[in-house]
Motif scaffolding. Sequence first.
Motif, PDB file in Angstrom:
ATOM      1  N   GLU A 172       0.721  -1.448  -0.053  1.00 15.61           N
ATOM      2  CA  GLU A 172      -0.204   0.120  -0.108  1.00 15.61           C
ATOM      3  C   GLU A 172       1.074   1.006  -0.297  1.00 15.61           C
ATOM      4  O   GLU A 172       0.095   2.418  -0.750  1.00 15.61           O
ATOM      5  N   ARG A 173       1.933   1.146   0.061  1.00 13.74           N
ATOM      6  CA  ARG A 173       3.019   2.833   0.530  1.00 13.74           C
ATOM      7  C   ARG A 173       3.536   2.769  -0.937  1.00 13.74           C
ATOM      8  O   ARG A 173       3.437   3.715  -0.808  1.00 13.74           O
ATOM      9  N   LEU A 174       3.734   2.107  -1.668  1.00 17.81           N
ATOM     10  CA  LEU A 174       3.719   1.835  -2.917  1.00 17.81           C
ATOM     11  C   LEU A 174       2.972   1.777  -4.155  1.00 17.81           C
ATOM     12  O   LEU A 174       2.576   3.209  -4.640  1.00 17.81           O
ATOM     13  N   ALA A 175       1.893   1.696  -4.147  1.00 12.61           N
ATOM     14  CA  ALA A 175       0.136   1.720  -4.265  1.00 12.61           C
ATOM     15  C   ALA A 175       0.310   3.299  -4.421  1.00 12.61           C
ATOM     16  O   ALA A 175      -0.345   3.991  -4.807  1.00 12.61           O
ATOM     17  N   LYS A 176       0.129   3.916  -2.776  1.00 18.78           N
ATOM     18  CA  LYS A 176      -0.413   5.098  -2.325  1.00 18.78           C
ATOM     19  C   LYS A 176       0.887   6.167  -3.016  1.00 18.78           C
ATOM     20  O   LYS A 176       0.655   7.336  -3.815  1.00 18.78           O
ATOM     21  N   TYR A 177       2.341   5.687  -3.402  1.00 16.31           N
ATOM     22  CA  TYR A 177       3.271   7.032  -4.116  1.00 16.31           C
ATOM     23  C   TYR A 177       2.604   7.345  -5.243  1.00 16.31           C
ATOM     24  O   TYR A 177       2.731   8.197  -6.198  1.00 16.31           O
ATOM     25  N   TYR A 178       2.105   6.003  -6.208  1.00 16.28           N
ATOM     26  CA  TYR A 178       1.704   5.748  -7.383  1.00 16.28           C
ATOM     27  C   TYR A 178       0.952   6.335  -7.822  1.00 16.28           C
ATOM     28  O   TYR A 178       0.399   7.086  -8.312  1.00 16.28           O
ATOM     29  N   ARG A 179      -0.715   6.204  -6.724  1.00 16.94           N
ATOM     30  CA  ARG A 179      -1.284   7.499  -7.139  1.00 16.94           C
ATOM     31  C   ARG A 179      -1.230   8.716  -6.938  1.00 16.94           C
ATOM     32  O   ARG A 179      -1.690   9.465  -7.582  1.00 16.94           O
ATOM     33  N   TYR A 180       0.104   8.871  -5.999  1.00 17.20           N
ATOM     34  CA  TYR A 180       0.449  10.603  -5.661  1.00 17.20           C
ATOM     35  C   TYR A 180       1.181  10.859  -7.089  1.00 17.20           C
ATOM     36  O   TYR A 180       0.586  11.853  -7.723  1.00 17.20           O
ATOM     37  N   LEU A 181       1.512  10.268  -7.611  1.00 19.31           N
ATOM     38  CA  LEU A 181       2.378  10.541  -8.883  1.00 19.31           C
ATOM     39  C   LEU A 181       1.384  11.307  -9.881  1.00 19.31           C
ATOM     40  O   LEU A 181       1.891  11.714 -10.892  1.00 19.31           O
ATOM     41  N   LEU A 182       0.090  10.481  -9.883  1.00 21.45           N
ATOM     42  CA  LEU A 182      -0.502  10.554 -10.674  1.00 21.45           C
ATOM     43  C   LEU A 182      -1.137  12.097 -11.443  1.00 21.45           C
ATOM     44  O   LEU A 182      -1.241  12.885 -12.254  1.00 21.45           O
ATOM     45  N   LYS A 183      -1.350  13.116 -10.069  1.00 21.57           N
ATOM     46  CA  LYS A 183      -1.513  14.708  -9.919  1.00 21.57           C
ATOM     47  C   LYS A 183      -0.738  15.119 -11.189  1.00 21.57           C
ATOM     48  O   LYS A 183      -1.197  15.917 -12.139  1.00 21.57           O
ATOM     49  N   SER A 184       0.825  14.930 -11.057  1.00 22.01           N
ATOM     50  CA  SER A 184       1.542  15.842 -10.988  1.00 22.01           C
ATOM     51  C   SER A 184       1.846  15.295 -12.939  1.00 22.01           C
ATOM     52  O   SER A 184       2.077  15.825 -14.449  1.00 22.01           O
ATOM     53  N   GLU A 185       2.136  14.197 -12.482  1.00 19.45           N
ATOM     54  CA  GLU A 185       3.031  13.592 -14.078  1.00 19.45           C
ATOM     55  C   GLU A 185       1.728  13.062 -15.179  1.00 19.45           C
ATOM     56  O   GLU A 185       2.369  13.061 -16.326  1.00 19.45           O
ATOM     57  N   SER A 186       0.487  13.588 -14.920  1.00 19.59           N
ATOM     58  CA  SER A 186      -1.056  12.826 -15.663  1.00 19.59           C
ATOM     59  C   SER A 186      -0.812  14.541 -16.866  1.00 19.59           C
ATOM     60  O   SER A 186      -1.338  14.572 -17.672  1.00 19.59           O
TER      61      SER A 186
END
Length: 209
Positions: free
Chosen positions: A147-161
């Motif tokens: 979940e720690r890694l999953a949360k980080y990937y979701r966090y990246l979506l805002k800027s990367e998208s």
Amino acid sequence: MIELRAPTVVDLTPIYEFLGSRTTQAWLDAAISNLPLIIQDHANCEKKAAGTAMNLMFRYEFSHDLQRKLAQLIREEMLHYEQVLGIMEERGQEWQHLGAGRYAKGMLKHKRTYEPAAMIDVLIIGAFIEARSCERFAALAAIIDDERLAKYYRYLLKSESRHFEDYLTLAQSLSKDNIDERVAFFKQVESDLITDPDSELRFHSGIPA
């Protein structure tokens, strides 16, 4: 420990429409089974993205809008690189040599050799790399047990998208003609690289052979 704010829900519909294919279950299965490799290659991708943007800043100094966008991109990519290194440290993961896969080279070999066409192609390719990264962050976050890694990937979506749209806007600003035909060309090239068998597993690799 990296402090992450609650990720904002991001509408990925534009990314899915922009890309010519979706990540396969076979790649996801391989990635989940080889998370350390995927994590380190992700770090490599962030570092390479920052390096590519830096090279573009020096090569194309005539465009002030391009300079501003690239400077912002470099800051974000280097922050993400540092964050992924932090995740590796948290997981007790040592840095290993990991060669580049075929993905970026497979698109860059189609880059035109004269300006401004070469620059336009590089920016279009950058758009596809950024969009594919987002698509894979979302796909991994949906199934990963960590979940720690999953949360980080979701966090990246805002800027990367938004990066892929920035690249496309910059590419169009350098062209007197509409770039849709060139975008469609690389859409097929990128899709083939993702859906064809691939002998190496990487963050942007194709179907595991």
